[in-house]
Design a protein around this motif. Structure first.
Motif, PDB file in Angstrom:
ATOM      1  N   ARG A 101       0.794  -1.218   0.000  1.00  0.00           N
ATOM      2  CA  ARG A 101       0.000   0.000   0.000  1.00  0.00           C
ATOM      3  C   ARG A 101       0.835   1.281   0.000  1.00  0.00           C
ATOM      4  O   ARG A 101       0.632   2.160  -0.830  1.00  0.00           O
ATOM      5  CB  ARG A 101      -0.931   0.009   1.241  1.00  0.00           C
ATOM      6  CG  ARG A 101      -1.895  -1.163   1.317  1.00  0.00           C
ATOM      7  CD  ARG A 101      -2.965  -1.065   0.237  1.00  0.00           C
ATOM      8  NE  ARG A 101      -3.803   0.091   0.409  1.00  0.00           N
ATOM      9  CZ  ARG A 101      -4.908   0.131   1.144  1.00  0.00           C
ATOM     10  NH1 ARG A 101      -5.297  -0.947   1.798  1.00  0.00           N
ATOM     11  NH2 ARG A 101      -5.644   1.227   1.227  1.00  0.00           N
ATOM     12  N   TYR A 102       1.777   1.399   0.942  1.00  0.00           N
ATOM     13  CA  TYR A 102       2.381   2.697   1.207  1.00  0.00           C
ATOM     14  C   TYR A 102       3.299   3.175   0.085  1.00  0.00           C
ATOM     15  O   TYR A 102       3.278   4.358  -0.270  1.00  0.00           O
ATOM     16  CB  TYR A 102       3.157   2.645   2.522  1.00  0.00           C
ATOM     17  CG  TYR A 102       3.683   4.001   2.953  1.00  0.00           C
ATOM     18  CD1 TYR A 102       2.837   4.968   3.473  1.00  0.00           C
ATOM     19  CD2 TYR A 102       5.037   4.309   2.823  1.00  0.00           C
ATOM     20  CE1 TYR A 102       3.307   6.210   3.859  1.00  0.00           C
ATOM     21  CE2 TYR A 102       5.522   5.550   3.210  1.00  0.00           C
ATOM     22  CZ  TYR A 102       4.657   6.499   3.726  1.00  0.00           C
ATOM     23  OH  TYR A 102       5.123   7.725   4.093  1.00  0.00           O
ATOM     24  N   ARG A 103       4.107   2.303  -0.487  1.00  0.00           N
ATOM     25  CA  ARG A 103       5.079   2.735  -1.491  1.00  0.00           C
ATOM     26  C   ARG A 103       4.379   3.328  -2.717  1.00  0.00           C
ATOM     27  O   ARG A 103       4.764   4.394  -3.220  1.00  0.00           O
ATOM     28  CB  ARG A 103       5.972   1.570  -1.909  1.00  0.00           C
ATOM     29  CG  ARG A 103       7.121   1.989  -2.845  1.00  0.00           C
ATOM     30  CD  ARG A 103       7.859   0.763  -3.366  1.00  0.00           C
ATOM     31  NE  ARG A 103       8.387  -0.032  -2.282  1.00  0.00           N
ATOM     32  CZ  ARG A 103       9.550   0.238  -1.669  1.00  0.00           C
ATOM     33  NH1 ARG A 103      10.278   1.266  -2.059  1.00  0.00           N
ATOM     34  NH2 ARG A 103       9.974  -0.534  -0.687  1.00  0.00           N
ATOM     35  N   ALA A 104       3.347   2.644  -3.218  1.00  0.00           N
ATOM     36  CA  ALA A 104       2.646   3.136  -4.401  1.00  0.00           C
ATOM     37  C   ALA A 104       1.965   4.475  -4.117  1.00  0.00           C
ATOM     38  O   ALA A 104       2.005   5.398  -4.935  1.00  0.00           O
ATOM     39  CB  ALA A 104       1.620   2.109  -4.865  1.00  0.00           C
ATOM     40  N   TRP A 105       1.343   4.589  -2.930  1.00  0.00           N
ATOM     41  CA  TRP A 105       0.673   5.850  -2.596  1.00  0.00           C
ATOM     42  C   TRP A 105       1.672   6.981  -2.431  1.00  0.00           C
ATOM     43  O   TRP A 105       1.453   8.091  -2.939  1.00  0.00           O
ATOM     44  CB  TRP A 105      -0.131   5.669  -1.311  1.00  0.00           C
ATOM     45  CG  TRP A 105      -0.710   6.958  -0.812  1.00  0.00           C
ATOM     46  CD1 TRP A 105      -1.871   7.558  -1.205  1.00  0.00           C
ATOM     47  CD2 TRP A 105      -0.115   7.836   0.158  1.00  0.00           C
ATOM     48  NE1 TRP A 105      -2.038   8.740  -0.529  1.00  0.00           N
ATOM     49  CE2 TRP A 105      -0.984   8.935   0.312  1.00  0.00           C
ATOM     50  CE3 TRP A 105       1.057   7.777   0.910  1.00  0.00           C
ATOM     51  CZ2 TRP A 105      -0.710   9.971   1.193  1.00  0.00           C
ATOM     52  CZ3 TRP A 105       1.334   8.813   1.775  1.00  0.00           C
ATOM     53  CH2 TRP A 105       0.457   9.896   1.916  1.00  0.00           C
ATOM     54  N   ALA A 106       2.773   6.747  -1.706  1.00  0.00           N
ATOM     55  CA  ALA A 106       3.752   7.803  -1.461  1.00  0.00           C
ATOM     56  C   ALA A 106       4.417   8.262  -2.753  1.00  0.00           C
ATOM     57  O   ALA A 106       4.654   9.456  -2.950  1.00  0.00           O
ATOM     58  CB  ALA A 106       4.804   7.312  -0.469  1.00  0.00           C
ATOM     59  N   THR A 107       4.712   7.330  -3.652  1.00  0.00           N
ATOM     60  CA  THR A 107       5.345   7.694  -4.917  1.00  0.00           C
ATOM     61  C   THR A 107       4.434   8.580  -5.750  1.00  0.00           C
ATOM     62  O   THR A 107       4.894   9.495  -6.444  1.00  0.00           O
ATOM     63  CB  THR A 107       5.710   6.428  -5.708  1.00  0.00           C
ATOM     64  OG1 THR A 107       6.577   5.605  -4.898  1.00  0.00           O
ATOM     65  CG2 THR A 107       6.426   6.772  -7.004  1.00  0.00           C
ATOM     66  N   LEU A 108       3.129   8.346  -5.674  1.00  0.00           N
ATOM     67  CA  LEU A 108       2.174   9.113  -6.469  1.00  0.00           C
ATOM     68  C   LEU A 108       1.801  10.436  -5.823  1.00  0.00           C
ATOM     69  O   LEU A 108       1.656  11.452  -6.518  1.00  0.00           O
ATOM     70  CB  LEU A 108       0.913   8.273  -6.697  1.00  0.00           C
ATOM     71  CG  LEU A 108      -0.191   8.905  -7.559  1.00  0.00           C
ATOM     72  CD1 LEU A 108       0.319   9.158  -8.973  1.00  0.00           C
ATOM     73  CD2 LEU A 108      -1.430   8.021  -7.577  1.00  0.00           C
TER      74      LEU A 108
END
Length: 318
Positions: A101-108
């Motif tokens: 969850r977190y990596r994809a959200w933070a990158t975007l």
């Protein structure tokens, strides 16, 4: 019954019609349970009616079973409930939370968001398998003490308190996002006061040697700028264009900002000794003519270095 268990005794116990238990005399709370089928397992009991199975004797030897039972009893005495007695958490681990969850959200959504995900994996590498509910303020205090006393592989020295505080703040922000997504009920680090390092305010006086070097550098720069202005005036005179001011400047409404800036750009040497009736100022719009500036070559006061921001300084008289 209570027996001083040995490895050979554990192997010799035979199954009976009913399950039976043998308590270890060396470690209080460690129980060997033998089933009618012949299956043998270790059990730890920390209170009346409070027990959990450690594992089968075929996988866990006697010494390891004693160590785990001792650890469980110690946790019970300290916190009232050993970890083995806690129900299995449905919260994801820190590694699963970052990857899923977190990596994809933070990158975007965040600027340089992928760096925050990488930071969590690097700094909290030993806790990636812990569930998100396993973090708390007591753990954070212990982690902070260990972090401030362990040299890093890059600098070979422990990080500063400000760096460690930023690491914890990054973890707390990630846990807050997990709460908003419904992965955990509350943020276990919410309300924790993360104390950073002391302010890096620098207020000191320039030494005589520092002031001399400062004036030398600024005077050399002014001479270079004046020579460039003279050369530029020769070029502009040949083309019948407006000349840059030579020594003094009288500001007029029709004067271009370029000529105004060109004059003051080559007169920075008097800047450390600027005085006005209202106090200390820079070469800004408040100074309209050179007559307003006291360019004293004497050292009336020791100069003070005031740090406005980490990247900007201004020199002023006390």
């Amino acid at each position: 019954m209570r027996v001083q268990l040995t490895k050979r005794q554990v192997e010799t116990y035979q199954p009976q019609e009913r399950p039976y238990e043998v308590r270890d005399a060396q470690v209080r709370g460690l129980i060997l349970r033998v089933q009618p089928s012949g299956h043998k397992a270790w059990i730890v009991s920390w209170a009346h009616g409070k027990r959990r199975t450690i594992g089968p004797t075929t996988a866990i030897p006697l010494d390891l079973a004693r160590a785990q039972a001792t650890h469980a009893i110690a946790e019970y005495l300290q916190s009232g409930l050993p970890r083995i007695g806690q129900g299995k958490s449905h919260a994801p681990t820190l590694q699963d939370f970052i990857d899923q969850r977190y990596r994809a959200w933070a990158t975007l959504e965040l600027k340089r968001g992928h760096m925050y995900a990488n930071l969590l994996e690097q700094v909290f590498a030993e806790h990636l398998d812990d569930p998100l509910t396993g973090f708390n303020t007591a753990w954070a205090d212990q982690w902070l003490q260990l972090r401030l006393s362990t040299p890093t592989g890059k600098t070979k020295s422990p990080p500063t308190r400000s760096t460690a505080a930023r690491d914890l703040a990054c973890l707390r922000a990630a846990l807050s996002k997990a709460v908003s997504w419904g992965l955990i009920a509350t943020n276990p680090l919410f309300g924790m006061r993360i104390k950073g390092g002391q302010s890096r305010k620098v207020v000191r006086y320039l030494s005589l040697d520092e002031e001399a070097r400062l004036r030398t550098v600024m005077a050399a720069r002014d001479r270079h700028m004046i020579a460039a202005r003279v050369s530029g005036n020769r070029w502009r005179a040949l083309r019948q264009e407006d000349l840059y001011p030579a020594e003094s400047l009288q500001v007029t409404p029709s004067m271009s900002c370029r000529i105004y800036a060109r004059f003051f750009a080559c007169n920075l040497a008097p800047l450390p000794s600027l005085h006005t009736d209202d106090g200390i100022t820079g070469l800004g719009s408040a100074v309209t003519t050179q007559s307003h500036i006291s360019c004293s070559t004497q050292r009336p006061h020791a100069h003070k270095v005031v740090r406005l921001t980490p990247k900007r300084r201004r020199y002023a008289c006390k």
